[in-house]
Design a protein around this motif. Structure first.
Motif, PDB file in Angstrom:
ATOM      1  N   THR A  57      -6.686  40.498  99.326  1.00 40.22           N
ATOM      2  CA  THR A  57      -5.774  41.901  98.862  1.00 40.22           C
ATOM      3  C   THR A  57      -5.992  42.406  97.538  1.00 40.22           C
ATOM      4  OG1 THR A  57      -3.559  41.416  98.523  1.00 40.22           O
ATOM      5  CG2 THR A  57      -4.745  42.106 100.604  1.00 40.22           C
ATOM      6  N   ASN A  58      -6.108  43.609  96.739  1.00 43.71           N
ATOM      7  CA  ASN A  58      -6.041  43.458  95.591  1.00 43.71           C
ATOM      8  C   ASN A  58      -5.501  45.172  95.117  1.00 43.71           C
ATOM      9  OD1 ASN A  58      -6.737  43.586  92.839  1.00 43.71           O
ATOM     10  ND2 ASN A  58      -8.513  44.734  92.988  1.00 43.71           N
ATOM     11  N   PHE A  59      -4.543  45.405  94.559  1.00 38.35           N
ATOM     12  CA  PHE A  59      -3.598  47.044  94.423  1.00 38.35           C
ATOM     13  C   PHE A  59      -4.079  47.374  92.830  1.00 38.35           C
ATOM     14  CE2 PHE A  59      -1.504  45.803  99.081  1.00 38.35           C
ATOM     15  CZ  PHE A  59      -0.991  44.633  98.319  1.00 38.35           C
ATOM     16  N   GLU A  60      -4.153  48.421  92.864  1.00 36.43           N
ATOM     17  CA  GLU A  60      -4.116  49.828  91.858  1.00 36.43           C
ATOM     18  C   GLU A  60      -2.349  49.096  90.883  1.00 36.43           C
ATOM     19  OE1 GLU A  60      -2.928  52.353  89.063  1.00 36.43           O
ATOM     20  OE2 GLU A  60      -1.707  52.449  90.716  1.00 36.43           O
ATOM     21  N   ASP A  61      -3.058  49.042  89.707  1.00 35.05           N
ATOM     22  CA  ASP A  61      -1.884  48.568  88.654  1.00 35.05           C
ATOM     23  C   ASP A  61      -0.509  49.332  89.142  1.00 35.05           C
ATOM     24  OD1 ASP A  61      -3.137  48.011  85.543  1.00 35.05           O
ATOM     25  OD2 ASP A  61      -2.858  46.762  88.035  1.00 35.05           O
ATOM     26  N   SER A  62      -0.449  50.369  89.629  1.00 36.54           N
ATOM     27  CA  SER A  62       1.132  50.870  89.324  1.00 36.54           C
ATOM     28  C   SER A  62       2.146  50.331  90.856  1.00 36.54           C
ATOM     29  CB  SER A  62       1.112  52.634  89.253  1.00 36.54           C
ATOM     30  OG  SER A  62       0.035  53.022  90.583  1.00 36.54           O
ATOM     31  N   VAL A  63       0.979  50.463  91.611  1.00 34.17           N
ATOM     32  CA  VAL A  63       2.115  49.864  92.758  1.00 34.17           C
ATOM     33  C   VAL A  63       2.149  48.707  93.258  1.00 34.17           C
ATOM     34  CG1 VAL A  63       1.051  51.943  94.076  1.00 34.17           C
ATOM     35  CG2 VAL A  63       0.041  49.647  94.525  1.00 34.17           C
ATOM     36  N   LYS A  64       1.620  47.746  92.579  1.00 39.28           N
ATOM     37  CA  LYS A  64       1.578  45.605  92.256  1.00 39.28           C
ATOM     38  C   LYS A  64       3.042  45.195  92.324  1.00 39.28           C
ATOM     39  CE  LYS A  64      -3.096  44.430  90.211  1.00 39.28           C
ATOM     40  NZ  LYS A  64      -3.684  43.624  89.209  1.00 39.28           N
ATOM     41  N   GLY A  65       3.204  45.020  93.479  1.00 36.97           N
ATOM     42  CA  GLY A  65       4.330  44.315  93.516  1.00 36.97           C
ATOM     43  C   GLY A  65       4.847  45.303  94.310  1.00 36.97           C
ATOM     44  N   ARG A  66       5.094  46.275  95.284  1.00 39.28           N
ATOM     45  CA  ARG A  66       5.712  47.067  95.880  1.00 39.28           C
ATOM     46  C   ARG A  66       4.927  47.365  97.067  1.00 39.28           C
ATOM     47  NH1 ARG A  66       6.264  52.408  93.824  1.00 39.28           N
ATOM     48  NH2 ARG A  66       4.688  52.498  93.336  1.00 39.28           N
ATOM     49  N   PHE A  67       3.745  47.774  97.561  1.00 40.62           N
ATOM     50  CA  PHE A  67       2.936  47.451  98.100  1.00 40.62           C
ATOM     51  C   PHE A  67       2.353  46.117  97.970  1.00 40.62           C
ATOM     52  CE2 PHE A  67       1.988  52.162  97.804  1.00 40.62           C
ATOM     53  CZ  PHE A  67       3.056  52.649  97.260  1.00 40.62           C
ATOM     54  N   THR A  68       1.899  45.627 100.032  1.00 41.79           N
ATOM     55  CA  THR A  68       1.218  45.084 100.553  1.00 41.79           C
ATOM     56  C   THR A  68       0.388  45.284 101.630  1.00 41.79           C
ATOM     57  OG1 THR A  68       2.971  43.970 101.476  1.00 41.79           O
ATOM     58  CG2 THR A  68       3.152  43.004  99.673  1.00 41.79           C
ATOM     59  N   LEU A  69      -0.496  45.244 101.865  1.00 36.09           N
ATOM     60  CA  LEU A  69      -1.736  44.444 102.797  1.00 36.09           C
ATOM     61  C   LEU A  69      -1.762  43.523 103.543  1.00 36.09           C
ATOM     62  CD1 LEU A  69      -3.985  46.240 100.934  1.00 36.09           C
ATOM     63  CD2 LEU A  69      -3.095  47.139 102.916  1.00 36.09           C
ATOM     64  N   SER A  70      -1.889  43.846 105.435  1.00 33.71           N
ATOM     65  CA  SER A  70      -1.766  42.753 106.224  1.00 33.71           C
ATOM     66  C   SER A  70      -2.683  43.132 107.323  1.00 33.71           C
ATOM     67  CB  SER A  70      -0.523  42.488 106.637  1.00 33.71           C
ATOM     68  OG  SER A  70       0.042  43.558 107.155  1.00 33.71           O
ATOM     69  N   ARG A  71      -3.563  42.237 107.779  1.00 30.79           N
ATOM     70  CA  ARG A  71      -4.861  42.981 109.176  1.00 30.79           C
ATOM     71  C   ARG A  71      -4.371  42.102 110.200  1.00 30.79           C
ATOM     72  NH1 ARG A  71     -10.470  43.109 106.431  1.00 30.79           N
ATOM     73  NH2 ARG A  71     -11.467  43.894 108.775  1.00 30.79           N
ATOM     74  N   ASP A  72      -4.441  43.191 111.240  1.00 30.80           N
ATOM     75  CA  ASP A  72      -4.492  42.155 112.442  1.00 30.80           C
ATOM     76  C   ASP A  72      -6.116  42.208 113.045  1.00 30.80           C
ATOM     77  OD1 ASP A  72      -4.343  41.208 114.908  1.00 30.80           O
ATOM     78  OD2 ASP A  72      -2.292  41.791 115.393  1.00 30.80           O
ATOM     79  N   ASN A  73      -7.234  41.605 113.018  1.00 30.63           N
ATOM     80  CA  ASN A  73      -8.238  42.010 113.082  1.00 30.63           C
ATOM     81  C   ASN A  73      -8.344  41.623 114.909  1.00 30.63           C
ATOM     82  OD1 ASN A  73      -8.959  42.095 110.958  1.00 30.63           O
ATOM     83  ND2 ASN A  73      -9.597  39.900 110.857  1.00 30.63           N
ATOM     84  N   VAL A  74      -6.964  41.365 115.888  1.00 28.50           N
ATOM     85  CA  VAL A  74      -7.047  41.750 116.986  1.00 28.50           C
ATOM     86  C   VAL A  74      -6.953  42.674 117.495  1.00 28.50           C
ATOM     87  CG1 VAL A  74      -6.411  40.689 118.916  1.00 28.50           C
ATOM     88  CG2 VAL A  74      -6.607  38.653 117.589  1.00 28.50           C
ATOM     89  N   LYS A  75      -6.044  43.430 116.997  1.00 27.19           N
ATOM     90  CA  LYS A  75      -5.320  44.947 117.603  1.00 27.19           C
ATOM     91  C   LYS A  75      -6.118  45.551 116.719  1.00 27.19           C
ATOM     92  CE  LYS A  75      -0.641  43.803 118.633  1.00 27.19           C
ATOM     93  NZ  LYS A  75       0.988  43.959 117.471  1.00 27.19           N
ATOM     94  N   ASN A  76      -7.109  45.311 115.212  1.00 33.04           N
ATOM     95  CA  ASN A  76      -8.410  46.272 114.795  1.00 33.04           C
ATOM     96  C   ASN A  76      -7.525  47.110 113.957  1.00 33.04           C
ATOM     97  OD1 ASN A  76     -10.713  44.918 115.474  1.00 33.04           O
ATOM     98  ND2 ASN A  76     -10.437  46.463 117.053  1.00 33.04           N
TER      99      ASN A  76
END
Length: 111
Positions: A57-76
């Motif tokens: 993952t990579n984030f724009e500076d203003s959201v780093k530490g506040r936003f996170t991403l996750s991915r479920d490839n089975v559920k697309n």
């Protein structure tokens, strides 16, 4: 042909949280990275974050530490968890994979 549908937007007070979802139908994400963008009224669409097929993952500076991403490839499905939301986060949020965009979901942060 893939189609993307975002959901999870809404109205929250500053400091609140929301979790956005991006679901891919059809052929799924096809192994591509999934990007999130946002567009506030009167502003250009701006990149927020991305997650690769392998979970990097990579984030724009203003959201780093506040936003996170996750991915479920089975559920697309890709999830954008947004914490400690601020009024400046107010925008329509879009997900994108390869050349396909979703329709967007509105996030409003206001007291």
């Amino acid at each position: 042909q893939v189609q993307l549908v975002e959901s999870g937007g809404g109205s929250v007070q500053p400091g609140g949280s929301l979790r956005l979802s991006c679901v891919a139908s059809g052929s799924g994400f096809g192994g591509y990275a999934v990007h999130w963008y946002r567009q506030a009224p009167g502003n250009q669409r701006e990149w927020v974050a991305y997650i690769t097929n392998g979970g990097y993952t990579n984030f724009e500076d203003s959201v780093k530490g506040r936003f996170t991403l996750s991915r479920d490839n089975v559920k697309n499905t890709v999830y954008l968890q947004m914490n400690n939301l601020k009024p400046v986060d107010t925008a329509v949020y879009f997900c994108k994979t390869n050349t396909t965009w979703g329709q967007g979901t509105q996030v409003t942060v206001s007291s």
